[in-house]
Design a protein around this motif. Structure first.
Motif, mmCIF file in Angstrom:
data_model
loop_
_atom_site.group_PDB
_atom_site.id
_atom_site.type_symbol
_atom_site.label_atom_id
_atom_site.label_comp_id
_atom_site.label_asym_id
_atom_site.label_seq_id
_atom_site.Cartn_x
_atom_site.Cartn_y
_atom_site.Cartn_z
ATOM 1 N N ARG A 175 0.832 -1.213 0.000
ATOM 2 C CA ARG A 175 0.000 0.000 0.000
ATOM 3 C C ARG A 175 0.859 1.253 0.000
ATOM 4 N NH1 ARG A 175 -4.311 -2.094 4.548
ATOM 5 N NH2 ARG A 175 -5.820 -3.082 3.138
ATOM 6 N N LYS A 178 1.973 2.724 -3.233
ATOM 7 C CA LYS A 178 0.986 3.461 -4.007
ATOM 8 C C LYS A 178 0.806 4.890 -3.510
ATOM 9 C CE LYS A 178 -2.885 1.423 -5.053
ATOM 10 N NZ LYS A 178 -2.837 1.504 -6.530
ATOM 11 N N GLU A 258 3.028 -3.927 -11.846
ATOM 12 C CA GLU A 258 1.653 -4.363 -11.604
ATOM 13 C C GLU A 258 0.922 -3.406 -10.667
ATOM 14 O OE1 GLU A 258 -1.049 -8.220 -10.296
ATOM 15 O OE2 GLU A 258 1.147 -8.381 -10.290
ATOM 16 N N ILE A 259 1.592 -2.956 -9.609
ATOM 17 C CA ILE A 259 0.950 -2.051 -8.660
ATOM 18 C C ILE A 259 0.438 -0.793 -9.369
ATOM 19 C CG2 ILE A 259 1.436 -0.490 -6.724
ATOM 20 C CD1 ILE A 259 3.258 -2.703 -5.606
ATOM 21 N N THR A 261 -0.930 -0.490 -12.082
ATOM 22 C CA THR A 261 -2.180 -0.713 -12.813
ATOM 23 C C THR A 261 -3.383 -0.930 -11.901
ATOM 24 O OG1 THR A 261 -1.949 -3.145 -12.911
ATOM 25 C CG2 THR A 261 -0.812 -1.851 -14.613
ATOM 26 N N LEU A 262 -3.163 -1.030 -10.582
ATOM 27 C CA LEU A 262 -4.237 -1.436 -9.668
ATOM 28 C C LEU A 262 -4.993 -0.240 -9.116
ATOM 29 C CD1 LEU A 262 -2.349 -4.199 -7.638
ATOM 30 C CD2 LEU A 262 -3.766 -4.478 -9.691
ATOM 31 N N SER A 263 -6.309 -0.379 -9.035
ATOM 32 C CA SER A 263 -7.141 0.659 -8.429
ATOM 33 C C SER A 263 -8.461 0.054 -7.980
ATOM 34 C CB SER A 263 -7.398 1.803 -9.423
ATOM 35 O OG SER A 263 -8.119 1.325 -10.547
ATOM 36 N N GLU A 266 -11.114 -3.972 -6.768
ATOM 37 C CA GLU A 266 -10.407 -5.080 -7.419
ATOM 38 C C GLU A 266 -8.897 -4.952 -7.207
ATOM 39 O OE1 GLU A 266 -11.493 -5.323 -11.497
ATOM 40 O OE2 GLU A 266 -13.551 -6.011 -11.091
ATOM 41 N N GLY A 267 -8.413 -3.721 -7.265
ATOM 42 C CA GLY A 267 -6.993 -3.508 -7.015
ATOM 43 C C GLY A 267 -6.605 -3.873 -5.601
ATOM 44 N N GLU A 268 -7.440 -3.525 -4.627
ATOM 45 C CA GLU A 268 -7.171 -3.880 -3.240
ATOM 46 C C GLU A 268 -7.175 -5.388 -3.043
ATOM 47 O OE1 GLU A 268 -6.440 -3.492 0.903
ATOM 48 O OE2 GLU A 268 -6.134 -2.138 -0.794
ATOM 49 N N ARG A 270 -6.403 -7.568 -5.290
ATOM 50 C CA ARG A 270 -5.167 -8.081 -5.887
ATOM 51 C C ARG A 270 -3.977 -7.817 -4.968
ATOM 52 N NH1 ARG A 270 -2.081 -11.718 -7.533
ATOM 53 N NH2 ARG A 270 -0.317 -11.022 -8.835
ATOM 54 N N LEU A 271 -3.930 -6.647 -4.324
ATOM 55 C CA LEU A 271 -2.852 -6.376 -3.371
ATOM 56 C C LEU A 271 -2.821 -7.413 -2.260
ATOM 57 C CD1 LEU A 271 -2.804 -2.498 -2.795
ATOM 58 C CD2 LEU A 271 -1.115 -3.869 -4.012
#
Length: 380
Positions: A175, A178, A258-259, A261-263, A266-268, A270-271
């Motif tokens: 986290r 980001k 990869e991080i 691209t995450l939001s 769904e991003g959380e 994946r984290l």
């Protein structure tokens, strides 16, 4: 007066055990009682399952609540402390919601002490000492500019290809990657959206010089005032940041990609998946030594000429006492509890000590926690 120590995670144990061994009246609270019993059951049977309701029933005026729980529990427990006439201690950053309790704490004569772990915590001590030493040096004039840097990181004692290992859940580290940062670089505010866009190299003044990768984290700017910089001083650089082993950025590049691209939810999700995999692949093995390196530096220049420059450099690693990270997070917490009980913290919301005598006492104690601690005068 009872110390209600809430949370017995990996980073909590040395400080908790120290308080119990010193004969303090300690009540241990943990969500899972068997884990607490495994950690300190050889020292005490005063262990209970943590709930706010159970803690409230046992809390009395003059007691101290120590929160080593997740950050979202700190403010509710501080509010509980105020409602019962008790004090509060945590190692975490002072949130705006915590700071908002300052007036009420002062009115009630109670201390809410935070930022007394490793970083934030020990770094504050070094910064306060350096600023006080610079003020006393008499070298400052209108042509002087200052550069302050504070870098800290937990790294593996034995380097690996991944250039890192995890002491606890990797989710917080992911986290943080980001998160944007604010600092000062070359006399201007420097805003960075991701750590990998702000990487630089830093040579630590250890007995055997070693180069690390560093980057700014969070918002450094409020600490200019917190460290008692004179508003009239010209600041060239001011950075509080994270330190990693050389080669870390290359090893982590697939994660960065990869991080980025995450939001959203769904991003959380994946984290969390990534965190679980990283914990499986890169957690410390039992008995494997960790390492903590911290360098806090203040340099004054007139033009291109350095007129004053000192650095605190600390190097610690896991040994028979346990992990370096656990010692350096939890032992200062125990020191804060001691000082709260001794009345060394004024009423209100506070971070780590800044009074010179108290700072000196704490730095002396910290020197016993690290294998190497030195204040380097770069000008001899």
């Amino acid at each position: 007066m009872t110390i209600h120590w809430c949370g017995t995670g990996l980073s909590a144990i040395p400080g908790l055990r120290k308080l119990i061994e010193d004969g303090q009246d300690v009540m241990v609270w943990n969500r899972t009682v068997p884990k607490a019993q495994e950690a300190v059951g050889d020292l005490t049977d005063r262990i209970a399952a943590f709930t706010v309701e159970a803690l409230t029933a046992e809390l009395n005026a003059g007691d101290v609540i120590v929160s080593m729980l997740p950050a979202d529990m700190h403010v509710p427990l501080a509010e509980l402390a105020l409602s019962k006439g008790a004090h509060f201690v945590s190692s975490s950053y002072i949130s705006p919601e915590m700071q908002a309790l300052d007036g009420k704490a002062k009115e009630l004569g109670l201390s809410l002490v935070n930022e007394v772990g490793l970083d934030p915590g020990i770094d504050h001590l070094f910064a306060h000492d350096l600023v006080a030493a610079y003020r006393a040096s008499g070298v400052h004039n209108d042509e002087t500019s200052l550069s302050f840097t504070s870098y800290c990181g937990g790294v593996p004692k034995v380097a690996n290809d991944f250039r890192y290992k995890f002491s606890w859940s990797p989710l917080g580290v992911l986290r943080a990657l980001k998160s944007p940062s604010k600092s000062i670089k070359a006399f201007e505010e420097w805003n960075v959206d991701r750590p990998w866009n702000a990487l630089s190299r830093y040579e630590a003044p250890l007995p055997e010089a070693e180069e690390f990768e560093v980057y700014p984290n969070r918002d450094s700017l409020p600490f200019i005032a917190a460290y008692n910089f004179d508003p009239a001083w010209t600041i060239r650089d001011f950075v509080r940041g994270t330190l990693r082993l050389d080669g870390w950025a290359d090893a982590w590049k697939p994660l960065f990609d990869e991080i980025e691209t995450l939001s959203g939810p769904e991003g959380e999700a994946r984290l969390r998946e990534m965190s679980e995999q990283l914990w499986n692949d890169h957690a410390y093995d039992d008995g494997e030594p960790d390492r903590v390196v911290m360098c806090v530096s203040l340099e004054a220049k007139e033009g291109d000429t350095t007129t004053w420059h000192q650095t605190y450099v600390m190097d610690a690693w896991g040994d028979e006492r346990g992990s370096a990270m656990a010692r350096l997070v939890s032992m200062p917490v125990a020191m804060a509890v001691r000082d709260v009980l001794d009345g060394r913290f004024a009423a209100g919301v506070h971070a780590a000590p800044e009074a010179p005598e108290q700072v000196a006492d704490w730095i002396e104690a910290v020197s016993g926690l690290a294998q190497h601690l030195e204040k380097v005068d770069h000008l001899g």
